[in-house]
Design a protein around this motif. Structure first.
Motif, PDB file in Angstrom:
ATOM      1  N   ASP A  18       0.820  -1.222   0.000  1.00 51.47           N
ATOM      2  CA  ASP A  18       0.000   0.000   0.000  1.00 51.47           C
ATOM      3  C   ASP A  18       0.850   1.267   0.000  1.00 51.47           C
ATOM      4  OD1 ASP A  18      -2.362  -1.421   0.015  1.00 51.47           O
ATOM      5  OD2 ASP A  18      -2.537  -1.419   2.198  1.00 51.47           O
ATOM      6  N   TYR A  19       2.166   1.108   0.053  1.00 51.57           N
ATOM      7  CA  TYR A  19       3.050   2.268   0.202  1.00 51.57           C
ATOM      8  C   TYR A  19       4.080   2.344  -0.926  1.00 51.57           C
ATOM      9  CZ  TYR A  19       1.300   2.148   5.029  1.00 51.57           C
ATOM     10  OH  TYR A  19       0.504   2.130   6.151  1.00 51.57           O
ATOM     11  N   ASN A  46      -0.692   7.047  -3.996  1.00 47.47           N
ATOM     12  CA  ASN A  46      -1.670   8.110  -4.237  1.00 47.47           C
ATOM     13  C   ASN A  46      -3.091   7.610  -4.434  1.00 47.47           C
ATOM     14  OD1 ASN A  46       0.256  10.128  -4.025  1.00 47.47           O
ATOM     15  ND2 ASN A  46       0.728  10.106  -6.215  1.00 47.47           N
ATOM     16  N   LYS A  47      -3.261   6.510  -5.109  1.00 47.90           N
ATOM     17  CA  LYS A  47      -4.608   6.042  -5.439  1.00 47.90           C
ATOM     18  C   LYS A  47      -5.332   5.423  -4.245  1.00 47.90           C
ATOM     19  CE  LYS A  47      -3.138   1.469  -7.059  1.00 47.90           C
ATOM     20  NZ  LYS A  47      -3.116   0.534  -8.212  1.00 47.90           N
ATOM     21  N   LEU A  51      -3.768   5.594   6.458  1.00 48.53           N
ATOM     22  CA  LEU A  51      -2.611   4.726   6.643  1.00 48.53           C
ATOM     23  C   LEU A  51      -1.503   5.514   7.342  1.00 48.53           C
ATOM     24  CD1 LEU A  51      -2.696   2.926   3.178  1.00 48.53           C
ATOM     25  CD2 LEU A  51      -3.269   1.925   5.393  1.00 48.53           C
ATOM     26  N   PHE A  52      -0.245   5.160   7.068  1.00 49.44           N
ATOM     27  CA  PHE A  52       0.882   5.791   7.743  1.00 49.44           C
ATOM     28  C   PHE A  52       1.867   6.369   6.739  1.00 49.44           C
ATOM     29  CE2 PHE A  52      -0.693   2.476  10.575  1.00 49.44           C
ATOM     30  CZ  PHE A  52      -0.800   3.154  11.780  1.00 49.44           C
ATOM     31  N   ARG A  53       2.763   7.200   7.246  1.00 53.74           N
ATOM     32  CA  ARG A  53       3.880   7.711   6.461  1.00 53.74           C
ATOM     33  C   ARG A  53       4.995   8.037   7.443  1.00 53.74           C
ATOM     34  NH1 ARG A  53       0.108  12.863   5.630  1.00 53.74           N
ATOM     35  NH2 ARG A  53       0.397  13.709   7.707  1.00 53.74           N
TER      36      ARG A  53
END
Length: 422
Positions: free
Chosen positions: A232-233, A257-258, A263-265
């Protein structure tokens, strides 16, 4: 919605309550107290959160916001070495004997640039590194369970005012990184302080603080952040940084982006050779997300509206004899609360919850799981499991909980109490 870390708060109209716990006698051993201040040689400024440990002994601490540390080491370690580490600096090794009875030690760390071949490319897509790091967890982390002693601190703030503070010394059963068994914790001793005004119409109770602090071990629970495979990242290698005299990849990650989910960063630090997770600093993308409050709030009055302003986390690991171990984690979440039935909902109050857990000792003998009735559960409100103030012989001169005190300061004051108990 992925398996996110959820730090539940109960918004209620009822005050905190306390449960009695038994006083326990602390066994004392012959020890030395070592003190000093750690500075960066390039900036001549204090280094915060520098790791301080004793060679061949599982006793450690970190420096506070002014660079000071205090650590109590066994007398038999008199001829051992104190090791000081910080991101971007060379390790400093100092004979323990030279620090005994010398409280004003100023220790300067030297910057350590990374020396690599010009042909090596240390930038670009880091997806393959992250996937390799996830696959190598079983070999990089302890295969056998171990026991830990940890200091835990949590707080709830209303605006700039602390309304609840909790401190506890924990015993922790750390499950094998190769098993699906959960970590366990129990409170050895704890205390709290509250400052609730009679005018307060709503109180925040922090639920599951200790359990969630342990869940932040992303090597033990990688699915919490990365899901099944981290797909997902996106991952970008920002370069290398020196940690513990060894190069580490510095990788920034963020949701693709989509993907519209919460979520996380943040930044991942991977050991260059083993690809072990050494540290991770990250936050949740909750800004301007009305649905973010559903992750954190378990119960609230119907007229209350809650917006999540910030949710950030840190987890740190330490290497010992080729294996990596959980060492520290922290969380801080900020909320904005307003009432729709008051002043047209125009005025809001900010609340901040925070928790930290720091491992102060670790051992591999007498490893046992705790009786069910002693274990901390994910539904526990820790402020309701400890007393307002008990056992002055344990807390000693540290007879108040200072609201703005760093966890490192508390560890420094209680350094002689934060070791294993026979």
């Amino acid at each position: 919605m992925k398996n996110l870390i959820t730090f539940f708060l109960i918004l209620s109209l009822f005050p905190f309550t306390a449960l009695n716990s038994a006083n326990i006698v602390q066994q004392q051993d012959a020890t030395y107290v070592l003190r000093g201040r750690v500075l960066g040689g390039d900036i001549n400024q204090p280094l915060v959160n520098a790791s301080v440990s004793v060679q061949s002994v599982n006793v450690s601490t970190v420096t506070n916001q002014d660079g000071y540390f205090s650590i109590r080491v066994p007398a038999e370690s008199r001829n051992s070495t104190l090791i000081i580490r910080h991101l971007g600096y060379s390790n400093m090794e100092i004979p323990v004997v030279t620090l005994i009875d010398s409280p004003n030690n100023h220790i300067t760390l030297v910057p350590s640039p990374i020396q690599l071949s010009e042909l090596q490319v240390i930038s670009g897509d880091g997806t393959h590194l992250l996937q390799d790091a996830l696959r190598r967890i079983p070999e990089n982390y302890a295969a056998e369970p171990n026991m830990m002693v940890a200091f835990y601190r949590e707080s709830v703030k209303k605006g700039s005012k602390h309304i609840s503070l909790v401190e506890a010394v924990l015993d922790v059963y750390k499950a094998s990184y190769r098993s699906y068994s959960n970590d366990q914790a129990r409170i050895y001793i704890g205390r709290k302080a509250t400052d609730i005004s009679p005018r307060d119409t709503v109180l925040m109770k922090f639920q599951g603080g200790i359990s969630d602090a342990l869940l932040l071990d992303i090597a033990k629970n990688p699915e919490i952040v990365f899901g099944t495979d981290g797909s997902d990242y996106s991952y970008h290698i920002e370069g290398l940084i020196n940690i513990n005299n060894k190069p580490h990849y510095k990788i920034y990650f963020q949701p693709i982006n989509k993907i519209d989910e919460i979520l996380f960063r943040g930044t991942i630090y991977l050991d260059y050779e083993s690809l072990a997770f050494a540290r991770m600093e990250f936050n949740m993308n909750v800004e301007d997300r009305k649905d973010a409050s559903n992750i954190f709030i378990r119960r609230k009055p119907s007229k209350m509206r809650v917006e999540v302003e910030k949710a950030q986390y840190t987890v740190d690991f330490i290497e010992d004899d080729g294996k990596w171990y959980f060492n520290y984690s922290s969380t801080e979440v900020e909320f904005r609360v307003r009432w729709t039935n008051r002043f047209f909902g125009l005025f809001a109050t900010n609340y901040t919850i925070g928790s930290e857990i720091a491992v102060t000792d670790r051992y591999t003998d007498n490893v046992i799981k705790f009786p069910r009735e002693e274990r901390i559960r994910s539904t526990d409100v820790i402020a309701e499991r400890v007393e307002y103030f008990l056992d002055p012989d344990f807390w000693g001169d540290y007879n108040v909980i200072e609201p703005d005190q760093e966890i490192n300061d508390a560890i420094k004051r209680l350094s002689d109490k934060l070791r294993r108990r026979n």
